[in-house]
Every structure is written in C-alpha cells, then in structure tokens.
Design a protein around this motif. Structure first.
Motif, PDB file in Angstrom:
ATOM      1  N   CYS A   1      -4.726  -3.375  -6.237  1.00 41.92           N
ATOM      2  CA  CYS A   1      -5.372  -3.771  -7.490  1.00 41.92           C
ATOM      3  C   CYS A   1      -5.273  -5.284  -7.638  1.00 41.92           C
TER       4      CYS A   1
ATOM      5  N   THR B   1      -4.175  -6.731 -10.105  1.00 46.58           N
ATOM      6  CA  THR B   1      -2.857  -6.993 -10.709  1.00 46.58           C
ATOM      7  C   THR B   1      -1.790  -7.196  -9.631  1.00 46.58           C
TER       8      THR B   1
ATOM      9  N   HIS C   1       0.635   0.205  -7.581  1.00 45.04           N
ATOM     10  CA  HIS C   1       0.715   1.087  -8.750  1.00 45.04           C
ATOM     11  C   HIS C   1      -0.461   2.057  -8.828  1.00 45.04           C
TER      12      HIS C   1
ATOM     13  N   CYS D   1      -5.881   3.167 -11.274  1.00 44.67           N
ATOM     14  CA  CYS D   1      -5.843   1.970 -12.137  1.00 44.67           C
ATOM     15  C   CYS D   1      -7.251   1.458 -12.368  1.00 44.67           C
TER      16      CYS D   1
HETATM   17 ZN   LIG Z   1      -4.046  -2.150 -11.502  1.00 44.11          ZN
END
Ligand SMILES: [Zn+2]
Ligand SMILES: [Zn+2]
Length: 334
Positions: A38, A40, A60, A147
């Motif tokens: 991701c 992130t 994640h 996500c």
């Molecule tokens: Zn994410």
C-alpha cells in the motif's frame, strides 16, 4: 522465519531470519499467503509517518491461514483463511470507540506500523480485527481488498450519493472503487499524473466515462472527488472541479502541503475532508459487497524477497492495479 524488516526509516528493507511470533491470548498465528503493498507502506518506509515500531515488519493487507490460536480466540479454527487489515487494535473505551468511530480511537494501533505486519512468512494478529474473506477471491486477488478496497470504500461512502465522481490518482484504491462506483450507477472521471496514458487507458477499461491529466478540468462538473494521490496541489484543483455542495475527500494518510487557495472555490457549501483508517463495520460491508459487484482486482505479484522492488515500482507509479507480495512458496515449517 524469513521476514523483510525496516530497521530505520529511509533504508531499504532487509531480508532476515527471525523467530516465528507466539500468539497472545487474543491472537491468531497466521501462515502468510500474500500481502498487498500500500502507499501507506511507502510513507512508513520513507519516514513520512512518525514513530513506527522499530525494527518493523511492514504490510497491512495480509491474507493468511490460521496455524494456531491463543486461549481466548473463539472465532476461528486452524486452517481458516483470514484477512488482516490496517486497524489492528482499539481500546474499546474512548469516546470515539463508544460512538461507532473506532477508526479514530485515541489508542488505536495499526498493522505494519505499530504492530508487525505481513512482509514475513508468519504473522500474529488480534482475531477481533481479522476478517473472513469472500471465497471467490484467490489469495493474490483478495489481498488488495484489505486496504485499497476497505479504505477506498470508506472514502466512497463519504461522497454520499454523488453521481459524477472524480478519482484523483488511479492506483490500487481507485481501480477498485471505480468498479464499485460504476456498480452503484455513478459516472467516474479518472485523473492521473500528466501524460500517464497507460493509467488513463486502464481507467477507461474499468468503466470510467472520462480519463485525463489532473492538470485538466473534467468535461463536466463533478458532484464529489476522492483524492488518492498524496499531492496537496490536487485539493484546490479538485475544489475547482466540483459543483456547489460538492465534497473533496482526501483518502490518504499523508499528503504534501496544500497550497493556499481563494475562498471562492470553497464557497457554495463545498467541503474538504479527510478519511482516516477504517472501522470493522467498513470491512464487513465492503467484503460482502465486493463479490456482488463483482470487483476484479488487477495485481502485480512480487516474491517476498523482492519487497524493495515492489516499493520502488509503487513509488515510481509503475504498478497497474496493486502490487502483492507472494509469501508462502518456500515456507519455514513451525
Ligand atoms: Zn493501506
Ligand atoms: Zn478507542
């Protein structure tokens, strides 16, 4: 077990052998099958988010199967396939948790940030935050739902019933949310980095009514826009593109500074808001909806050891759809 770890921000991940973690009373030990990458993760690795656990196993969007469980786990059995999302723990007692807003919990902890994540052969996760996964999705295709899909879905909900929807940044989240938005009868306008005709073609293939450069105005006014790209200059650009009463949703956890802009582009009851994290309800809703659309996730697989290459390709905007680490090929037995 083999794990890719971050020892300090701004350094490449290092491939190391570490002990397989022991599940606590509320945790499951998972054999990791796949873990999607991701933006992130990039922000964590690049030091743009404060105080990560160090050393850290990032990741994640974990798809794994239960190896064994702690004493208090009553939801899952050995062999069950689960998804582990970004939200890894909440206190269940703060004013946010008590009012259905656990995504804003004062003591929330996040997978692959404050809790070790899925760039490894095994991971532990609190069972109360894991999701059963829809059966029609193989491990590779299921990972980005966790996500890109979940937080994209929460962002889409913040646009209420906006009919003409702009998506700024056509990566993992937008490619999923465009499909959901089309399913809901909305008209999608996709904005990419200037000249990224490949991403624009991809958006059109997924049903966007129009695709173009983010420096261009859309061919008609929008009712709402979601900004997935971490680029603050897109906020005034999107405000200029939305009609009166429209909302601009900033979906990322980090963004470069937003330049000042004239009040007149906010006037007319336009709104700018962010979306933070997810609630378990978002996850349950979205994972029930995805197979009904049905959402097809386009993935670019990388072996676990190539996590740095996956991050680099994502940073360079070279991934069409979502990058996913394939973990369970040469597994250390436990
Ligand atoms: Zn994410
Ligand atoms: Zn809380």
């Amino acid at each position: 077990m083999r794990a890719m770890i971050l020892e300090a921000p701004d350094n490449p991940l290092r491939s190391v052998e570490v002990p397989v973690p022991e599940p606590g009373p509320e945790q499951v030990l998972l054999r990791v099958h796949t873990c999607a990458v991701c933006r992130t993760d990039l922000h964590v690795v690049d030091g743009e988010l404060p105080d990560p656990k160090l050393p850290l196993i990032p990741g994640h969007q974990i798809v794994g199967s239960v190896v064994r469980s702690g004493d208090l786990v009553d939801r899952f059995a050995a062999g069950d396939r689960l998804g582990v999302p970004w939200l890894g723990f909440t206190d269940n007692t703060c004013r946010y948790c008590l009012t259905g807003r656990e995504n804003l919990c004062d003591h929330a902890r996040f997978t692959g940030y404050q809790i070790d994540g899925g760039f490894a052969e095994y991971a532990v996760a609190d069972h109360r935050f894991c999701f059963p996964l829809p059966e029609g999705y193989p491990d590779l295709q299921a990972a980005p739902l966790l996500c890109a899909g979940l937080i994209g879905y929460r962002s889409l909900r913040m646009t209420s019933d906006a009919e003409r929807l702009g998506l700024y940044g056509f990566g993992a989240a937008a490619h999923i949310i465009a499909q959901v938005a089309r399913h809901q009868g909305r008209k999608v306008f996709a904005f990419t980095s200037p000249g990224d005709t490949e991403a624009q073609q991809f958006a059109l293939k997924l049903g966007a009514a129009w695709a173009g450069d983010s420096t261009q105005p859309p061919p008609e006014e929008l009712d709402a826009a979601i900004i997935f790209a971490p680029v603050g200059t897109l906020v005034p650009a999107a405000l200029r593109a939305v009609a009166k009463g429209g909302v601009v949703v900033c979906a990322g956890i980090h963004m470069s500074d937003i330049p000042s802009f004239p009040y007149e582009i906010l006037w007319g009851e336009r709104a700018v808001r962010s979306v933070a994290n997810l609630t378990r309800r978002d996850g349950e809703e979205f994972l029930a909806l995805a197979p009904r659309v049905p959402v097809h996730t386009e993935v670019v697989p990388f072996p676990l050891e190539k996590a740095n290459e996956a991050l680099k390709a994502l940073r360079a905007g070279e991934i069409q759809g979502a990058a996913v680490l394939v973990v369970d090929r040469h597994l250390t037995p436990v």
